[in-house]
Design an enzyme around this catalytic site. Structure first.
Site, short mmCIF file in Angstrom:
data_model
loop_
_atom_site.label_atom_id
_atom_site.label_comp_id
_atom_site.label_asym_id
_atom_site.label_seq_id
_atom_site.Cartn_x
_atom_site.Cartn_y
_atom_site.Cartn_z
N GLY A 1 69.09 29.02 38.94
CA GLY A 1 67.85 28.33 39.28
C GLY A 1 67.93 26.90 38.78
O GLY A 1 68.67 26.61 37.83
N CYS B 1 69.56 28.25 29.92
CA CYS B 1 69.09 27.16 30.77
C CYS B 1 70.18 26.10 30.82
O CYS B 1 70.76 25.76 29.80
CB CYS B 1 67.81 26.57 30.17
SG CYS B 1 67.18 25.16 31.09
N HIS C 1 60.65 30.79 34.84
CA HIS C 1 61.42 29.82 34.06
C HIS C 1 61.41 28.45 34.76
O HIS C 1 61.19 27.42 34.12
CB HIS C 1 62.85 30.36 33.90
CG HIS C 1 63.81 29.46 33.19
ND1 HIS C 1 64.43 29.81 32.01
CD2 HIS C 1 64.28 28.22 33.50
CE1 HIS C 1 65.21 28.82 31.62
NE2 HIS C 1 65.15 27.85 32.51
N GLU C 2 61.62 28.45 36.09
CA GLU C 2 61.68 27.18 36.83
C GLU C 2 60.31 26.52 36.94
O GLU C 2 60.20 25.29 36.85
CB GLU C 2 62.29 27.39 38.22
CG GLU C 2 63.70 27.96 38.24
CD GLU C 2 64.67 27.27 37.30
OE1 GLU C 2 64.55 26.05 37.08
OE2 GLU C 2 65.55 27.96 36.75
NI NI Z 1 66.14 26.03 32.89
#
Ligand code: NI
Length: 185
Positions: free
Chosen positions: A62, A109, A151-152
Site C-alpha cells: 500500500g 511501513c 493504515h493508508e
Molecule cells: Ni505506511
C-alpha cells in the site's frame, strides 16, 4: 476528423511510469493533512501509475501520496494476493465510514524504516471513495485488506502506525532510529 485535444495522450499510448522517492519518518510531509482531490485528469492518472510502480518496486502492499511528498488524498492498495502479479485498487478521497470488530496483526511501513509491530484495528470496515476517473466507490473490506486501507487512510491524515503503539514501544523505536541515522552519517 481531428479530435479536440484535451491534453490526454492518444488511446493506446502507453503510460510511462516513473519511480518516485519514498519519504521516511520523521519528514514533516508525513504529518500533513492531505488535500481533497477535485480535478480528475491525466496528471492524477500519472501520479497513481507512479505510486503503483513505486509501491511494487519497494516492494510494499500500500502507498499513500504523502509518502512520495504529494499531500493529496490518493492511495493505492495491492489486491493481487499472489506473487509476481500486479493488481491494485486506487482510492481517491477515501473515508472509512464505519468499522466493526477488532483484530491485531503485524504492520510495517515503507516510510518507517526497520520497524514492525502489532497494531490493533477494525476487522471490517465500510469505505467510500472515488476511483481515478472520479466515479463514486463504496464497499466493505475485511481482515488484511481492511488493515491496509486503515493504515493508508491514516497516512492521509498525518498519522503513522507507530502513533498507535504504546509510548514505550514508540520511544524504543525512536532510540533505534537515532542509532540507525547516526550510523549512516
Ligand atoms: Ni505506511
Amino acid at each position: 476528423m481531428l479530435k479536440h485535444n484535451d491534453g490526454a495522450p492518444a488511446p493506446g499510448t502507453p503510460t510511462i511510469m516513473a519511480l518516485r522517492t519514498i519519504i521516511t519518518y520523521p519528514h514533516p510531509v508525513l504529518r500533513q493533512e492531505a488535500e481533497l482531490v477535485t480535478v480528475f485528469g491525466q496528471e492524477l492518472k500519472t501520479l497513481v501509475a507512479d505510486m503503483a510502480e513505486t509501491m511494487y518496486h519497494a516492494p510494499g502492499v500500500g502507498l499513500a501520496a504523502n509518502q512520495i511528498g504529494v499531500a493529496r488524498q490518493v492511495v493505492v492498495v495491492d489486491r493481487s494476493m499472489a506473487e509476481n502479479k500486479r493488481a491494485y485498487i486506487t482510492l481517491i478521497n477515501p473515508v472509512i465510514s464505519a468499522g466493526e470488530g477488532r483484530n491485531t496483526d503485524e504492520e510495517g511501513c515503507l516510510s518507517v524504516v526497520e520497524c514492525y509491530a502489532k497494531v490493533e484495528r477494525f476487522r471490517k470496515i465500510h469505505v467510500t471513495a472515488q476511483d481515478v476517473e472520479g466515479n463514486p466507490l463504496e464497499f466493505d473490506a475485511e481482515d488484511r485488506y481492511a488493515r491496509i486501507i486503515q493504515h493508508e487512510v491514516d497516512h492521509l491524515h498525518g498519522t503513522l502506525f507507530i502513533d498507535r503503539l504504546s509510548l514505550l514501544k514508540r520511544a524504543l523505536y525512536k532510540k533505534k532510529l537515532k542509532k540507525i541515522l547516526q550510523e549512516q552519517e
